[in-house]
Design an enzyme around this catalytic site. Structure first.
Site, PDB file in Angstrom:
ATOM      1  N   ASN A 185      17.803  18.302  13.069  1.00  0.00           N
ATOM      2  CA  ASN A 185      19.447  19.090  12.993  1.00  0.00           C
ATOM      3  C   ASN A 185      19.482  20.408  13.489  1.00  0.00           C
ATOM      4  OD1 ASN A 185      21.529  20.130  11.641  1.00  0.00           O
ATOM      5  ND2 ASN A 185      21.774  18.362  10.431  1.00  0.00           N
ATOM      6  N   ASP A 231      22.147  22.142  13.500  1.00  0.00           N
ATOM      7  CA  ASP A 231      23.743  22.972  13.139  1.00  0.00           C
ATOM      8  C   ASP A 231      23.435  24.575  12.866  1.00  0.00           C
ATOM      9  OD1 ASP A 231      24.431  20.378  12.938  1.00  0.00           O
ATOM     10  OD2 ASP A 231      24.589  20.236  10.670  1.00  0.00           O
ATOM     11  N   HIS A 232      22.215  24.606  12.273  1.00  0.00           N
ATOM     12  CA  HIS A 232      22.280  26.145  11.683  1.00  0.00           C
ATOM     13  C   HIS A 232      21.732  27.434  13.109  1.00  0.00           C
ATOM     14  CE1 HIS A 232      23.605  25.104   8.208  1.00  0.00           C
ATOM     15  NE2 HIS A 232      22.700  24.190   7.960  1.00  0.00           N
ATOM     16  N   ARG A 272      28.485  35.923  15.332  1.00  0.00           N
ATOM     17  CA  ARG A 272      28.944  36.850  16.280  1.00  0.00           C
ATOM     18  C   ARG A 272      29.989  36.418  17.390  1.00  0.00           C
ATOM     19  NH1 ARG A 272      25.834  41.754  16.916  1.00  0.00           N
ATOM     20  NH2 ARG A 272      25.491  42.493  14.660  1.00  0.00           N
ATOM     21  N   HIS A 313      26.245  18.008  13.018  1.00  0.00           N
ATOM     22  CA  HIS A 313      27.194  17.588  12.154  1.00  0.00           C
ATOM     23  C   HIS A 313      28.483  18.467  12.397  1.00  0.00           C
ATOM     24  CE1 HIS A 313      28.435  17.547   7.661  1.00  0.00           C
ATOM     25  NE2 HIS A 313      29.679  17.091   8.348  1.00  0.00           N
ATOM     26  N   ARG A 364      31.560  19.425  11.425  1.00  0.00           N
ATOM     27  CA  ARG A 364      32.459  19.312  10.187  1.00  0.00           C
ATOM     28  C   ARG A 364      33.866  19.649  10.728  1.00  0.00           C
ATOM     29  NH1 ARG A 364      29.150  20.581   5.463  1.00  0.00           N
ATOM     30  NH2 ARG A 364      31.021  20.736   4.357  1.00  0.00           N
ATOM     31  N   ARG A 399      32.409  24.933  11.077  1.00  0.00           N
ATOM     32  CA  ARG A 399      32.030  26.153  10.807  1.00  0.00           C
ATOM     33  C   ARG A 399      30.619  26.525  11.575  1.00  0.00           C
ATOM     34  NH1 ARG A 399      29.974  24.466   4.705  1.00  0.00           N
ATOM     35  NH2 ARG A 399      31.971  24.326   4.469  1.00  0.00           N
ATOM     36  N   HIS A 400      29.837  25.528  12.048  1.00  0.00           N
ATOM     37  CA  HIS A 400      28.624  25.639  12.982  1.00  0.00           C
ATOM     38  C   HIS A 400      28.930  24.930  14.352  1.00  0.00           C
ATOM     39  CE1 HIS A 400      27.619  22.077  10.416  1.00  0.00           C
ATOM     40  NE2 HIS A 400      27.350  22.660   9.661  1.00  0.00           N
ATOM     41  N   GLU A 460      26.835  13.471  12.647  1.00  0.00           N
ATOM     42  CA  GLU A 460      26.954  13.427  11.238  1.00  0.00           C
ATOM     43  C   GLU A 460      28.481  13.870  11.171  1.00  0.00           C
ATOM     44  OE1 GLU A 460      24.582  16.015   9.243  1.00  0.00           O
ATOM     45  OE2 GLU A 460      22.861  14.951   9.330  1.00  0.00           O
ATOM     46  N   THR A 497      26.797  23.407   1.797  1.00  0.00           N
ATOM     47  CA  THR A 497      26.414  21.827   2.467  1.00  0.00           C
ATOM     48  C   THR A 497      26.790  20.696   1.933  1.00  0.00           C
ATOM     49  OG1 THR A 497      24.165  21.253   3.453  1.00  0.00           O
ATOM     50  CG2 THR A 497      24.081  22.023   1.152  1.00  0.00           C
ATOM     51  N   THR A 498      26.154  19.600   2.483  1.00  0.00           N
ATOM     52  CA  THR A 498      26.530  18.489   1.910  1.00  0.00           C
ATOM     53  C   THR A 498      26.147  17.989   0.458  1.00  0.00           C
ATOM     54  OG1 THR A 498      26.348  17.547   4.192  1.00  0.00           O
ATOM     55  CG2 THR A 498      26.806  15.742   2.639  1.00  0.00           C
ATOM     56  N   GLU A 537      21.217   6.464   4.817  1.00  0.00           N
ATOM     57  CA  GLU A 537      20.099   7.736   4.791  1.00  0.00           C
ATOM     58  C   GLU A 537      20.260   8.272   3.475  1.00  0.00           C
ATOM     59  OE1 GLU A 537      20.430  10.752   7.952  1.00  0.00           O
ATOM     60  OE2 GLU A 537      19.782  12.415   6.397  1.00  0.00           O
ATOM     61  N   HIS A 550      17.736  15.988   3.964  1.00  0.00           N
ATOM     62  CA  HIS A 550      18.365  16.910   3.141  1.00  0.00           C
ATOM     63  C   HIS A 550      17.580  17.890   2.354  1.00  0.00           C
ATOM     64  CE1 HIS A 550      21.714  19.511   1.495  1.00  0.00           C
ATOM     65  NE2 HIS A 550      22.367  19.044   2.456  1.00  0.00           N
ATOM     66  N   GLY A 551      17.257  18.880   2.683  1.00  0.00           N
ATOM     67  CA  GLY A 551      16.491  20.019   2.108  1.00  0.00           C
ATOM     68  C   GLY A 551      14.928  19.981   2.153  1.00  0.00           C
ATOM     69  N   GLY A 555      16.692  19.989   9.125  1.00  0.00           N
ATOM     70  CA  GLY A 555      17.491  21.011   9.757  1.00  0.00           C
ATOM     71  C   GLY A 555      17.135  22.432   9.248  1.00  0.00           C
ATOM     72  N   HIS A 556      17.624  22.825   8.172  1.00  0.00           N
ATOM     73  CA  HIS A 556      17.877  24.006   7.611  1.00  0.00           C
ATOM     74  C   HIS A 556      16.719  24.651   7.733  1.00  0.00           C
ATOM     75  CE1 HIS A 556      18.262  27.257   4.833  1.00  0.00           C
ATOM     76  NE2 HIS A 556      19.444  27.704   5.270  1.00  0.00           N
TER      77      HIS A 556
HETATM   78  N1  PXP Z   1      21.030  14.547   6.705  1.00  0.00           N
HETATM   79  C1  PXP Z   1      22.317  14.642   6.495  1.00  0.00           C
HETATM   80  C2  PXP Z   1      23.347  13.332   6.396  1.00  0.00           C
HETATM   81  C3  PXP Z   1      22.768  15.923   6.413  1.00  0.00           C
HETATM   82  O1  PXP Z   1      23.953  16.168   6.119  1.00  0.00           O
HETATM   83  C4  PXP Z   1      22.064  16.985   6.545  1.00  0.00           C
HETATM   84  C5  PXP Z   1      22.560  18.446   6.467  1.00  0.00           C
HETATM   85  O2  PXP Z   1      23.529  18.625   7.441  1.00  0.00           O
HETATM   86  C6  PXP Z   1      20.552  17.040   6.907  1.00  0.00           C
HETATM   87  C7  PXP Z   1      20.215  15.450   7.006  1.00  0.00           C
HETATM   88  C8  PXP Z   1      19.654  18.029   6.935  1.00  0.00           C
HETATM   89  O3  PXP Z   1      19.551  18.615   5.904  1.00  0.00           O
HETATM   90  P1  PXP Z   1      18.650  19.992   6.014  1.00  0.00           P
HETATM   91  O4  PXP Z   1      19.506  21.066   7.054  1.00  0.00           O
HETATM   92  O5  PXP Z   1      18.868  20.588   4.547  1.00  0.00           O
HETATM   93  O6  PXP Z   1      17.297  20.050   6.304  1.00  0.00           O
END
Ligand code: PXP
Length: 252
Positions: A10, A12-13, A21, A46, A48, A52-53, A73, A103-104, A154, A194-195, A216-217
């Protein structure tokens, strides 16, 4: 033989940092290309509602420039449905979305929002997009996903990853293990995410019926210190190590 475990990265970040910036740097599409070279099986982004990203132009470019599956997403809104149907990504993962959340937070309430989900799941599927529902690891939510006709779920691993107390973490992991077995029993493909970090990925990667992790994060954060190629390569290794320790014939 254990099933192959895919990694969706992912990005996104990368866009979060870019947007801090304005301008074009760092470019999430460049990160996607690098992630693929480093061993990602697919890219997750994602879009959104508040942009935001990831922004619309990122999705245009990911579709045009990336040769691996894109997992988009999205919230199950009319606007997002239109965007997904226009682009036809490989997969669309429906997530709950609140403007004020960081976050979600938590999974989609498929049971409670069943009627509102019928149209998006039906239209995305009819367009050949593989629909996945991001849900808490609850059997009733899985059953509702199955009834809706979504081929994939998921499982939200956030509660497991956030748990500091070992007993709580074990209990959350046990919920994921049970939900993954239930997914298999009712014919749903099972992903998780997630996480997840190096510390938490092993026990989830070891669940043989989970075939994809979306991360992702942590990977993007770790890339600040070791580079994206290294952070992804190390995650892949951790996944593969855990997976290969899974006993043969354990439902795989
Ligand atoms: N899966 C889904 C459905 C998510 O919404 C996210 C966060 O955008 C992730 C996975 C990835 O989560 P993380 O960025 O915490 O790894």
């Amino acid at each position: 033989m254990s099933r192959q475990l895919r990694l969706g990265v992912n990005i996104d970040h990368v866009a979060t940092v870019r947007n801090a910036r304005g301008g074009a740097h760092p470019d999430p599409v460049r990160a996607a290309r690098l992630a693929i070279e480093a061993g990602a099986d697919g890219i997750t982004a994602h879009l959104r509602e508040d942009r935001r990203h990831i922004v619309d132009r990122d999705i245009d470019r990911l579709m045009a420039e990336i040769d691996r599956p894109l997992n988009l997403e999205m919230a199950a809104t009319g606007e997002m449905l239109g965007i997904a149907l226009r682009h036809k990504p490989h997969a669309a993962c429906l997530v709950p979305e609140k403007r004020t959340e960081v976050t979600t937070e938590g999974g989609l309430d498929v049971l409670g929002q069943y009627d509102q989900l019928v149209r998006p799941v039906g239209e995305l599927s009819a367009a050949g997009i593989r629909v996945s529902l991001f849900i808490d690891p609850e059997p009733a939510q899985l059953d509702a996903a199955r009834r809706l006709g979504a081929p994939v779920v998921e499982l939200h691993t956030g509660a497991y990853c956030d748990a500091v107390d070992p007993a709580e973490r074990d209990a959350e992991l046990a919920r994921i293990v049970r939900a993954a077995a239930h997914a298999e029993a009712i014919g749903l493909e099972c992903h998780a995410g997630h996480g997840l970090s190096y510390d938490t990925v092993g026990p989830v990667a070891a669940i043989p019926t989970i075939v994809e992790l979306n991360i992702g994060h942590f990977l993007i954060g770790e890339a600040i210190f070791v580079g994206l190629t290294n952070s992804i390569a190390r995650m892949r290794k951790a996944m593969e190590r855990a997976r290969s320790a899974t006993p043969a014939g354990s439902g795989a």
